[in-house]
Design a protein around this motif. Structure first.
Motif, mmCIF file in Angstrom:
data_model
loop_
_atom_site.group_PDB
_atom_site.id
_atom_site.type_symbol
_atom_site.label_atom_id
_atom_site.label_comp_id
_atom_site.label_asym_id
_atom_site.label_seq_id
_atom_site.Cartn_x
_atom_site.Cartn_y
_atom_site.Cartn_z
ATOM 1 N N THR A 249 37.606 -28.058 17.205
ATOM 2 C CA THR A 249 36.386 -27.849 17.989
ATOM 3 C C THR A 249 35.137 -28.074 17.154
ATOM 4 O O THR A 249 34.161 -28.670 17.624
ATOM 5 N N SER A 250 35.155 -27.615 15.892
ATOM 6 C CA SER A 250 33.981 -27.828 15.049
ATOM 7 C C SER A 250 33.811 -29.311 14.737
ATOM 8 O O SER A 250 32.686 -29.831 14.720
ATOM 9 N N GLY A 251 34.939 -30.017 14.493
ATOM 10 C CA GLY A 251 34.851 -31.447 14.227
ATOM 11 C C GLY A 251 34.302 -32.209 15.421
ATOM 12 O O GLY A 251 33.420 -33.071 15.277
ATOM 13 N N ILE A 252 34.806 -31.889 16.609
ATOM 14 C CA ILE A 252 34.304 -32.540 17.823
ATOM 15 C C ILE A 252 32.835 -32.170 18.046
ATOM 16 O O ILE A 252 32.017 -33.009 18.435
ATOM 17 N N GLY A 253 32.513 -30.894 17.792
ATOM 18 C CA GLY A 253 31.127 -30.468 17.950
ATOM 19 C C GLY A 253 30.193 -31.208 17.027
ATOM 20 O O GLY A 253 29.107 -31.646 17.429
ATOM 21 N N PHE A 254 30.589 -31.353 15.741
ATOM 22 C CA PHE A 254 29.786 -32.117 14.790
ATOM 23 C C PHE A 254 29.586 -33.556 15.281
ATOM 24 O O PHE A 254 28.488 -34.107 15.214
ATOM 25 N N PHE A 255 30.677 -34.151 15.742
ATOM 26 C CA PHE A 255 30.591 -35.535 16.219
ATOM 27 C C PHE A 255 29.645 -35.642 17.406
ATOM 28 O O PHE A 255 28.805 -36.547 17.470
ATOM 29 N N ALA A 256 29.780 -34.726 18.362
ATOM 30 C CA ALA A 256 28.925 -34.762 19.549
ATOM 31 C C ALA A 256 27.457 -34.587 19.181
ATOM 32 O O ALA A 256 26.579 -35.287 19.709
ATOM 33 N N LEU A 257 27.172 -33.659 18.254
ATOM 34 C CA LEU A 257 25.790 -33.464 17.816
ATOM 35 C C LEU A 257 25.251 -34.711 17.133
ATOM 36 O O LEU A 257 24.109 -35.135 17.371
ATOM 37 N N SER A 258 26.070 -35.286 16.264
ATOM 38 C CA SER A 258 25.646 -36.485 15.558
ATOM 39 C C SER A 258 25.333 -37.606 16.532
ATOM 40 O O SER A 258 24.293 -38.277 16.417
ATOM 41 N N GLN A 259 26.208 -37.815 17.498
ATOM 42 C CA GLN A 259 25.983 -38.859 18.486
ATOM 43 C C GLN A 259 24.742 -38.571 19.328
ATOM 44 O O GLN A 259 23.971 -39.479 19.654
#
Length: 333
Positions: A249-259
């Protein structure tokens, strides 16, 4: 592989409105995912030590973050810029994360999140001290408004005062320090490098705290201290699943924020970070049966108003950081 410019907008071949909408949707995905992470950690806080959770969450998040950085073209070569600033930023983010979840062990999701959304207030004050930025009348008004909101929620001196609320406030302060370090780094680094360095500091920090605090105290009457002093234990199969879910979840969250911040200007998407708060209220009620009191709602309104006022004034002034990187409080969650 050449590191991508962190200020380059993804999807340049798409219409501007389409990429902006996509950026907003990515931000909304992040605000939906991060409260789930908070729920998992709060659920684990009665059995596990906070440093053990930080350690395993970061271990599981590392490959996801590396894949994300490679996808963005910013993983290799590493663009450190300045080791002192990188480490300052990472240690401050680690400290913020640690005390945030220590607070979450004792108080509700909504209260903890609301207090930590005071980060832009501390960024404003620290920028004046360390970056020499001038604080105008409107920003002073926003600072006072936000501080009033924090006081309404924390209620120092009241019979219902919960010391863990100060930990949430410390989380906002530590995170503001990490933002100031990011501003000092400027274009000398990129998102992939910062994420990788930060996760490695999380892993090392969790290990060190485990060695220092495990067995130091067998019990504590306060949930936040018990969360810190508890020994490491062998996770059960379902616990491993929860810890792995934290990393994912944190990895996906980081990716979503970055995008989100690549596809749209921060001045557009940052206000949508406040949609985290309704999710925090909902999950707090559904999972833990807790709803915020009237004082939390009042304080939350003042803090959100303060953050939006700071964002609005900085956008009007054309500050590059706010327009491109933002003052979001979830950037290193």
């Amino acid at each position: 592989m050449t590191a991508a410019d962190p200020n380059t907008t993804a999807g340049a071949d798409q219409p501007e409105g389409a990429t902006t909408l996509t950026g907003i949707l990515f931000l909304l995905l992040a605000t939906t995912i991060f409260p789930i992470q908070d729920v998992i950690i709060k659920s684990l806080s009665s059995d596990f030590a906070v440093h053990q959770i930080v350690f395993w969450r970061s271990v599981f998040a590392l490959p996801v973050a590396m894949a994300m950085a490679r996808y963005e073209g910013a993983l290799w070569p590493l663009k450190i810029g300045s080791w002192p600033l990188q480490l300052t930023r990472a240690v401050a983010a680690f400290s913020s994360y640690l005390v945030y979840y220590m607070a979450l062990a004792a108080i509700g999701l909504a209260e903890t999140a609301a207090i930590t959304f005071s980060t832009p207030i501390f960024v404003t004050l620290l920028a004046a001290v360390f970056l020499g930025e001038r604080i105008g009348i409107w920003r002073w008004l926003a600072v006072l408004l936000g501080m009033a909101g924090v006081l309404v929620i924390v209620q120092p001196g009241a019979a219902v005062f919960e010391p863990a609320a100060l930990l949430a406030l410390a989380a906002a302060l530590f995170y503001a320090v990490s933002i100031i370090a990011t501003r000092r780094l400027g274009s000398r680094t990129n998102g992939g490098t910062m994420t990788l360095v930060t996760l490695l500091v999380y892993i090392v920090g969790g290990t060190v705290l485990g060695l220092v605090f495990s067995g130091l105290e067998t019990a504590s009457p306060h949930p936040s201290l018990a969360f810190l002093y508890r020994d490491w234990i062998a996770p059960a199969p379902m616990d491993w699943l929860a810890l792995a879910a934290l990393g994912v979840t944190s990895g996906i969250g980081f990716f979503a924020l970055s995008q989100a911040y690549r596809m749209a200007e921060a001045s557009v998407v940052t206000p949508f970070e406040y949609t985290y708060l309704p999710w925090a209220v909902l999950w707090g009620y559904v999972v833990f049966g807790v709803l915020p009191g009237l004082s939390t709602w009042i304080g939350l309104t003042l803090i959100v108003g303060s953050g939006l006022l700071i964002l609005f004034r900085e956008t009007i002034r054309g500050r590059r950081l706010v327009r491109r990187r933002g003052l979001g409080v979830m950037r290193q969650r």
